[in-house]
Write an enzyme that holds these catalytic residues in place. Structure first.
Site, PDB file in Angstrom:
ATOM      1  N   CYS A   1       0.838  -1.193   0.000  1.00  0.00           N
ATOM      2  CA  CYS A   1       0.000   0.000   0.000  1.00  0.00           C
ATOM      3  C   CYS A   1       0.875   1.245   0.000  1.00  0.00           C
ATOM      4  O   CYS A   1       2.098   1.175   0.026  1.00  0.00           O
ATOM      5  CB  CYS A   1      -0.888   0.016   1.240  1.00  0.00           C
ATOM      6  SG  CYS A   1      -1.882  -1.473   1.444  1.00  0.00           S
TER       7      CYS A   1
ATOM      8  N   LEU B   1      -3.236  -1.746  -2.256  1.00  0.00           N
ATOM      9  CA  LEU B   1      -3.082  -2.844  -3.209  1.00  0.00           C
ATOM     10  C   LEU B   1      -3.534  -4.094  -2.467  1.00  0.00           C
ATOM     11  O   LEU B   1      -2.855  -4.570  -1.558  1.00  0.00           O
ATOM     12  CB  LEU B   1      -1.629  -2.976  -3.662  1.00  0.00           C
ATOM     13  CG  LEU B   1      -1.316  -4.120  -4.640  1.00  0.00           C
ATOM     14  CD1 LEU B   1      -1.999  -3.886  -5.981  1.00  0.00           C
ATOM     15  CD2 LEU B   1       0.186  -4.260  -4.844  1.00  0.00           C
TER      16      LEU B   1
ATOM     17  N   ASN C   1       1.656  -0.390   5.483  1.00  0.00           N
ATOM     18  CA  ASN C   1       2.163  -0.839   4.190  1.00  0.00           C
ATOM     19  C   ASN C   1       3.081  -2.019   4.463  1.00  0.00           C
ATOM     20  O   ASN C   1       4.095  -1.864   5.137  1.00  0.00           O
ATOM     21  CB  ASN C   1       2.931   0.301   3.504  1.00  0.00           C
ATOM     22  CG  ASN C   1       3.742  -0.170   2.317  1.00  0.00           C
ATOM     23  OD1 ASN C   1       3.350  -1.090   1.616  1.00  0.00           O
ATOM     24  ND2 ASN C   1       4.881   0.474   2.091  1.00  0.00           N
ATOM     25  N   GLY C   2       2.717  -3.189   3.960  1.00  0.00           N
ATOM     26  CA  GLY C   2       3.590  -4.335   4.186  1.00  0.00           C
ATOM     27  C   GLY C   2       2.851  -5.650   4.194  1.00  0.00           C
ATOM     28  O   GLY C   2       1.715  -5.755   3.727  1.00  0.00           O
ATOM     29  N   GLU C   3       3.521  -6.646   4.752  1.00  0.00           N
ATOM     30  CA  GLU C   3       2.973  -7.998   4.813  1.00  0.00           C
ATOM     31  C   GLU C   3       3.592  -8.706   6.012  1.00  0.00           C
ATOM     32  O   GLU C   3       4.810  -8.704   6.173  1.00  0.00           O
ATOM     33  CB  GLU C   3       3.323  -8.758   3.531  1.00  0.00           C
ATOM     34  CG  GLU C   3       2.331  -9.831   3.165  1.00  0.00           C
ATOM     35  CD  GLU C   3       1.010  -9.263   2.679  1.00  0.00           C
ATOM     36  OE1 GLU C   3      -0.021  -9.663   3.246  1.00  0.00           O
ATOM     37  OE2 GLU C   3       1.017  -8.433   1.759  1.00  0.00           O
TER      38      GLU C   3
ATOM     39  N   ASP D   1      -3.955  -9.285   7.857  1.00  0.00           N
ATOM     40  CA  ASP D   1      -2.823  -9.087   8.759  1.00  0.00           C
ATOM     41  C   ASP D   1      -2.858  -7.693   9.373  1.00  0.00           C
ATOM     42  O   ASP D   1      -2.258  -7.458  10.421  1.00  0.00           O
ATOM     43  CB  ASP D   1      -1.497  -9.355   8.043  1.00  0.00           C
ATOM     44  CG  ASP D   1      -1.280  -8.478   6.827  1.00  0.00           C
ATOM     45  OD1 ASP D   1      -2.255  -7.918   6.294  1.00  0.00           O
ATOM     46  OD2 ASP D   1      -0.122  -8.366   6.368  1.00  0.00           O
TER      47      ASP D   1
ATOM     48  N   SER E   1      11.401 -12.435  -5.040  1.00  0.00           N
ATOM     49  CA  SER E   1      12.653 -12.057  -5.697  1.00  0.00           C
ATOM     50  C   SER E   1      13.843 -12.380  -4.795  1.00  0.00           C
ATOM     51  O   SER E   1      13.702 -12.510  -3.581  1.00  0.00           O
ATOM     52  CB  SER E   1      12.613 -10.557  -6.030  1.00  0.00           C
ATOM     53  OG  SER E   1      13.769 -10.148  -6.714  1.00  0.00           O
TER      54      SER E   1
END
Length: 614
Positions: A2, A51, A77-79, A102, A377
């Site tokens: 986000c 997002l 913003n993150g995971e 989360d 990645s």
């Protein structure tokens, strides 16, 4: 992933300033095209662009929770990769959940543990919580700096955002750069000192740091660092632990409610992630895994083998796709697209970057986003396992090893700016500050001390620069990229593995290669390290040279003020070869340097930056 932004001011009623927050939030649209929301009360405003990746319907932000009569509001913003572990623990402590996101788990983690919540998190994150009871803002950034968080203090206002552009959208903030900012650009760029935002007055929460802002002011602290301890595990146990930690990191990062793919170059790092992901997909009945690689138009014709890039990636990618049955997508970028994306790469990053290394990644991520929302990645393996050439020189030299160009950089400046900036002293001071900060073993001396300092330099500087690039270019394409090698548990463990073990069998990243035996085919397992690909096509050199020549013809270009005219002319006449060493890293020279200088012009022009010479 986000985009987040906010404004706190204890001397102003901010509810009437929602239009300003709308403008700040809208600058982050690429980071979150799926949803947009602004929230505020009294002295605080939050903006969020989403997002959607997990809990598509229930994860809207800003998210509020009232617990035992007190209200808390988060933007994030993150995971998180230990969401379910935390949810279980918090439920046992009396917390109840309405959603599966989360974000809700993170908010309840703050409610339960306050500032210590960060110690419980496994993930990548930058977030802010408004604590109504305590009347303060709490904000934190993940341990390795995967997700960004910029801020500034202007008068009584505290402003922040995922990207600098959100802060610059506030009417009280002007785009200025002073001598320190110019020293960063010309002395250290495209890397930057941890915590600096280059623009005057704008800073960044350093990795593994948190802050509070209240009526008592701004308080910033470090909540995590690697700790140096004697490594007591046997070789076999070390191999097993590296394998286990890495496999767990990859598996945790495959959790998503939207499609997931992997980057695949055929090198060790991306291949390792792909192999484990493909096995997981097979087990879960989700096969085949989709993989993506990038190449350059006519690269087969113009590829130039070197000590850094001994061979093309193509054959190695084919070996991997055959071995693991992935559906592979080879994305070939034209020289025109490569040049055309250089300017936008600056606007996405808010700073001059790594030339075509950035522009190609931005284009590549947009190709992936046509079908996928999340990709894994291989960044960070070289920094934590010692994969770069400078880890393997006969003696560990002083100075930033990826930047041996300070003297050449100084010559490129005009006489007046050479005197004003004193780049050599500035760069050396930043280097020495990092050495002094390195957590050493008691009594550690000589080559062991120097090598540990080298690893710390790489973790704090080079790795964060690559993570910064990956975040901005991927989010510029509205693509979430996850990096399993940045799992803090793996980083903590590998930090203390002795060099002789890391170099098992006298190979760079030897311990990682050993840990991946039986997971990767042998020829992939022992392929020599090769960096991110670059173009050698003469059309690219021609394109960036014409671009810089056009800029040179503009009398009001800032480059005429900052650079030595003869040096600039010579650089163009020789297509960059007059600059004898790479500007940065292993391969940023020649046309890449020409493009970088053009990006500096674009940055000043697009952001209307004033130079403060005081």
């Amino acid at each position: 992933m986000c985009g987040i932004t906010g404004w706190v001011d204890f001397k102003k009623q901010l509810v009437q300033e929602k239009q300003t927050m709308d403008r700040m939030t809208d600058t982050l649209s690429k980071r979150g095209p799926d949803d947009s929301n602004v929230w505020g009360e009294h002295h605080v405003l939050f903006g969020h662009k989403r997002l959607a990746v997990v809990d598509i319907e229930g994860g809207r932000q800003p998210m509020a929770c009232t617990y035992k009569g007190d209200t808390y509001t988060i933007i994030y913003n993150g995971e998180l990769y230990n969401t379910e572990d935390l949810r279980k623990e918090l439920r046992a402590r009396g917390h109840q959940f309405e959603r599966t996101s989360d974000t809700e788990v993170l908010l309840h983690s703050y409610i339960e543990w306050q500032e210590d919540c960060v110690d419980h998190l496994n993930g990548i994150f930058a977030f802010a919580v408004w604590d109504e009871k305590r009347n303060l803002l709490f904000a934190a950034r993940d341990r390795l700096g995967v997700k960004p968080f910029f801020y500034t203090k202007e008068g009584s206002s505290f402003l922040f955002g995922s990207e600098i552009k959100a802060i610059l959208a506030h009417p009280d903030i002007k785009a200025r750069v002073d001598r320190t900012g110019l020293s960063e650009i010309f002395g250290l760029g495209p890397s930057r000192t941890p915590g600096t935002g280059i623009f005057k007055g704008i800073k960044e929460i350093r990795p593994a740091h948190a802050l509070t802002f209240s009526k008592d002011g701004l308080n910033i602290w470090r909540y995590w660092n690697v700790e140096s301890e004697k490594h007591t595990d046997s070789f076999d146990d070390t191999v097993a632990n590296v394998r286990s930690l890495f496999q767990d990191a990859v598996t945790r990062q495959l959790v998503s409610d939207v499609p997931v793919c992997t980057f695949l170059s055929g090198g060790l790092d991306s291949s390792a992630i792909t192999a484990i992901a493909a096995g997981h997909f097979e087990k879960e009945g989700k096969a085949p895994l989709h993989t993506y690689s990038i190449d350059y138009e006519e690269n087969d014709k113009y590829f130039q083998a070197s000590a850094f890039q001994p061979n093309d990636d193509g054959p190695w990618i084919e070996k991997m796709t055959e071995a693991f049955g992935t559906t592979h997508h080879k994305c070939v970028i034209s020289q025109k697209d490569l040049v055309d994306h250089l300017e936008e790469a600056v606007l996405v990053k808010d700073l001059p970057g790594m030339a075509d290394v950035d522009s190609s990644l931005l284009w590549f991520c947009r190709e992936i986003k046509k079908d996928f929302v999340v990709s894994l990645s291989g960044e960070c393996a070289d920094e934590i396992f010692g994969g770069y050439p400078w880890f393997h020189t006969a003696d560990v030299e002083s100075g930033f090893p990826w930047m041996r160009s300070t003297e050449e950089r100084i010559k490129l400046l005009s006489d007046s700016w050479q005197k004003k900036l004193n780049l050599k002293e500035y760069v050396n001071a930043k280097y020495e500050e990092t050495l002094a900060e390195t957590p050493l073993l008691d009594g550690e001396t000589g080559v062991d001390k120097a090598r540990r300092q080298l690893f710390y330099l790489n973790m704090l500087w080079f790795m964060t620069n690559l993570l910064d690039r990956k975040d901005r270019m991927s989010m510029g394409a509205s693509l979430e990229v996850r990096v399993p090698f940045a799992d803090h548990r793996l980083v903590e463990y590998v930090w203390n593995i002795p060099w002789e073990m890391k170099m098992h069998d006298n190979r760079e990243k030897g311990i990682l290669r050993k840990a991946l035996e039986g997971i990767l085919p042998d020829d992939i397992l022992y392929r020599k390290k090769s960096p991110y690909p670059k173009t050698h096509h003469p059309e690219y050199t021609k394109g960036v040279s014409e671009w810089l020549k056009t800029i040179r013809s503009q009398k009001d270009s800032v480059l005429h003020t900052l650079l030595d005219r003869k040096q600039l002319d010579q650089l163009l006449e020789t297509e960059g070869s007059s600059f004898k060493v790479p500007w940065f890293g292993q391969l940023m020279k020649g046309p890449q340097l020409i493009a970088h200088l053009a990006q500096i012009h674009t940055w000043f022009e697009a952001y209307r930056i004033d130079i403060d010479e005081r």
